[in-house]
Design an enzyme around this catalytic site. Structure first.
Site, PDB file in Angstrom:
ATOM      1  N   GLY C 150       0.832  -1.198   0.000  1.00  0.00           N
ATOM      2  CA  GLY C 150       0.000   0.000   0.000  1.00  0.00           C
ATOM      3  C   GLY C 150       0.867   1.249   0.000  1.00  0.00           C
ATOM      4  N   CYS C 151       0.264   2.374  -0.365  1.00  0.00           N
ATOM      5  CA  CYS C 151       1.023   3.622  -0.459  1.00  0.00           C
ATOM      6  C   CYS C 151       1.515   4.065   0.926  1.00  0.00           C
ATOM      7  CB  CYS C 151       0.176   4.706  -1.127  1.00  0.00           C
ATOM      8  SG  CYS C 151      -1.481   4.907  -0.431  1.00  0.00           S
TER       9      CYS C 151
END
Lengths: 347, 347, 347, 347
Positions: C150-151
């Site tokens: 995920g970012c």
């Protein structure tokens, strides 16, 4: 005076609520929102917490509220053409912020809005609420329906009329390059008004096809006395509030920027909400942010013998809710500035 | 080929460094910055960390570096008029991103820039580097000095020339409403480019007085064969990169948007960096962000018999550094796209 | 190598297309978009004009294309849990940019994502694609399914791991204050990502409830060897790209900022995409814009005996598409930087 | 009451002028600006056209104006330490928006501000003007000098004090992650506040070194009764107005978000300008834009046994000019809301 607001969940409706909060002569009775009825205003707009905790209601609440004197309609086009006749017949004053009653010619409406028009009988009854231009007409006692001007037309017309009225510009040479912040597109989510699509971006749209064209031409023709054909182009700018119209027209006689500026100052000398800039100064949208001002700058371009006019407003105030309140003040005989003496928010 | 960059601390200089980093045929020998000499590039621009750790030097370093073949000058106006003759005489190729060599007429320069011009001898030697228009001239072997076009002129000229060349528009009716992001104002701090003054704001400036006016007219006159007088107005938009020019001109004959679009497609059919939009589509600055593209949309407004042209570029790329590199490619006989095949950054 | 992209119409998908355009070893065979299938990519993203004119297709096109070797899935959570097993069984390599295969524990997924998890068999097969941390595992020949991080976890984990691995900070004291641009919210229109709601605004959201929490804790626990409980809060910032995580943790021993910086530099000395800032310098999101870099700044606060870590990435590149390509490079034995040596876009 | 404003050309000064314009009990006598004296206010701030056409004067004008009762100082730090004693001795009430009189300990001032402090005699006379906390002290008749709180301390203290006072959080665990719009950096041009550097960017700055740290600790210590050591980090956000402080602290006992919210509601039940959000709702800076509100949201994170507090203000209003006027109202015995009942500007 007791008022109701239909379409309170949109940005125009919220702006009416902001401005009316300090208005000394009115009381807000009902706020109506079709899409969010049953919720509280603070649920939709938390910034109203501790300020206005009204409930968003169904239109029905206004229908049965006999006490309401005046209604603001801040709805999409195509909605009030049916609603407003009903309320007019019940004796309410109606101020319509949508485009449904602005064009006298129903066929023109149909052509530009791609919708069927309001009944002709009511179209003729409506008065175009550009206060600075139509004040006399608006003050007639029989006025019960006001077509509040569009945001682009307001900035455009206030900028063009003094020169056109004096026949200082050639009406067929008028070119209007209009730029707007995104709040004018409303609060309904769509790809085109997403932050990631708008931010650090600028887009032209509806080239020569914007539905405000016939509205502008209708008023210019009244002022000038014959047909006027304008070029009008719109652009979306990465900001929330503000409209700027940069306008170009061929001059019909030799004149200096100073002389032109004086003509505008004279034309608007009694108008509180219009500010004419000195030669060399140039309007910026933030100078009117949150306020009902329209700022106008002028430049005579000697090289091309053209007049350049720059006109700015806050699209939600002078271009919508503020002007609607100015109209309400006007037809009630109150000082037009009532509730509208707001210092612009800068920076 | 060994190159040097003068004015590397400005946004144009930094953009040259970004684009040249991937260029296969060149090597950057020296980067010069008067105001920040002695510091490292990564001190001024931390985003170059691990990419380019060169030291910003005094101009002297370039003067003594015999190996340099080509120099880019990304300096304010008034600087290269003295520098460039010196380096030309030393046999270097010079690409000037400032306005000092664009106007053939020194008096015109003096009038619009309020500065004394470069020596006439060198003004005549300079070739105006609008590749898509002047390619043949730029390919002549004797070309050693290129006047890289201004950002506004690039977007304007690429948008106007096909219609003007075909005499489809009346040159005296041309009105250019230009809008620019703030990076065009450079990296020197001033009240006018502070975030709090620009953000959520839009401003017109230099109405009819921008120094790019004579540059645009000079090229249009060459194309058209006689005098051209334009209206040109500039606006500051709250975004960093991007220029949009919306242009209006009276049509000289009846034509449809589709036909006009085809004329433009034909005119630019071999031009990789020009993208003509289909009728009904409208350019947006973000579609070219970071790239060397110029996107053009067209609309014939039947009501007014006018042509509307919308042209967008990234002011730092096609409007400055990208076009400079395109010029370098061109005069060296390399594929013009070398180092410039960048996919725009969206969103 | 022939690749396909599922979910090409979202911002992550478009970023894959931007970055893969210059990748020398691959060919894009099919681009799939459920919501816009049948249209062209340039219709959805005009900035791809003249660059990529592929048609957005139905998933079926990928199912029947035997030649495809590798698939990127840039889809919302809950989609790939069914798709990916199908393609794995057909022998394709799958790189999943959604959250469906990141958590080893299906129950944890169910709790945080409020959706049923992917089959446990495949969850165990997936390798977490944080290249700098899991490189050895990712290089095992049997790896066919990569859960792209995920970012927020990417920025957080790269910032925390060196200190945590060396047991220099107390894992139970870790507080992560995360801030993100709006592109992370995707391209589906909703009230919360409208320009007028985001611009000139900042909002905290999902306080202590973000689904990236278990993902971060899972990796930290592997690194630390025992349970880790973090505070993690997210904020929406009025910008398009960029994530900044500011992290706080109690130090377990006395240490200076300089010493800590050296430990980080050593930990990442072979990592091209990680840039450790010198003491006193502070990362900014724009320094990594459009690039695959993760920039990290460190500060030992003597007064409180805490370490402050600031870590920034471009959420669409190192936080999504860029890291996915880095993973593709890694498992194919190519230089990890292939196609990713992009100079950040500044300004 | 007659007032003067010193430092009227800065954003804080302009905001005082905006807010005081509608204040019923005061009259502005003189506006002083060192850097732009002799010009008109509308020259510096065209948005005041037709609203306030005063001339910016030299300090001397205030010195000789016997009629002035009260002075606002909106000056950089280091200026009022000399000015204010002079005016106090002349019997004027002084409200200082700079940091010069906030710290009781001159040595602390010297350490954090790197400047010599105001005379100790006057430091002791100054009362810290956080109305909601120090109201009783501020109402004492002998108060003539008010140290108006800093923008960050206002948001921080109002958010922390109820929990700290009740000993519900451990003072040594407090971590404050503060984010601010750019107007807080003032109107003096510098590279760091240029639009092109700030827009689409986010930066951490002064990690653990901000001069507001001792100010916050001084007040927290008074409230708590013993030493408090905070972690405090600041970030620059690409917006003009608004501060958000996200605060973390270990809970000393088990408590729910609902219970905590009730404690805050009770603590502030008589405070008009403080709005406590319901559990699950999260403050956004735009909800207070242009207004004197401080909005607070609370979340007990069960997983980590920490309290998360989110507090937002408009840095120029509650964080500066608005609070200064609230202080003026308070010490004059007027309703604290006088002139400050502004509906926030949204969108």
């Amino acid at each position: 005076m007791k008022v109701g607001i239909v379409g309170a969940n949109g940005y125009g409706g919220a702006e009416l609520l902001r401005l009316l909060h300090h208005h000394p002569y009115i009381e807000i009775e009902n706020v109506v929102s079709h899409s969010t009825k049953g919720t509280s205003l603070t649920k939709q707009y938390p910034h109203f917490t501790k300020i206005n905790n009204m409930k968003l209601e169904d239109l029905y609440q206004i229908e049965i509220n006999e006490e309401i004197d005046l209604l603001f309609f801040s709805t999409p086009s195509g909605v009030t053409k049916e609603m407003i006749p009903y309320f007019l017949e019940k004796g309410k004053i109606c101020i319509d912020l949508s485009g449904d009653y602005r064009l006298k010619d129903g066929q023109l409406y149909e052509k530009w809005y791609k919708k069927s028009p309001a009944p002709s009988y009511y179209l003729q009854k409506a008065v175009y609420g550009l206060c600075e231009v139509n004040r006399k007409q608006l003050q007639l006692p029989e006025v019960k329906l006001i077509a509040n001007p569009g945001c682009y037309p307001t900035a455009t017309l206030l900028g063009l009329i003094p020169a056109l009225k004096e026949k200082l510009i050639d009406p067929d040479s008028i070119i209007i390059d209009a730029k707007s912040g995104v709040s004018g597109a409303g609060r309904s989510p769509s790809l085109g008004n997403l932050f990631a699509e708008i931010n650090e971006n600028m887009k032209a749209y509806k080239l020569g096809e914007h539905q405000h064209i016939p509205e502008i031409e209708q008023v210019l023709e009244e002022v000038y006395g014959e047909g006027v054909n304008i070029s009008f182009t719109t652009h979306l700018i990465p900001m929330t509030r503000g409209i700027m119209c940069t306008m170009y027209a061929n001059l019909t006689k030799e004149i200096t920027t100073e002389e032109m500026t004086n003509i505008y100052r004279l034309a608007y000398e009694d108008e509180h909400f219009i500010r004419i800039y000195s030669p060399g100064e140039s309007p910026a949208t933030k100078n009117v942010s949150g306020s009902n001002f329209c700022d106008i700058g002028l430049k005579v371009d000697k090289r091309t013998n053209r007049l350049i006019i720059v006109s700015v407003i806050d699209n939600l105030v002078k271009g919508a809710a503020g002007q609607a309140i100015q109209n309400m003040n006007l037809i009630n005989g109150w000082d037009e500035r009532t509730g509208l003496e707001i210092v612009p928010l800068f920076p």
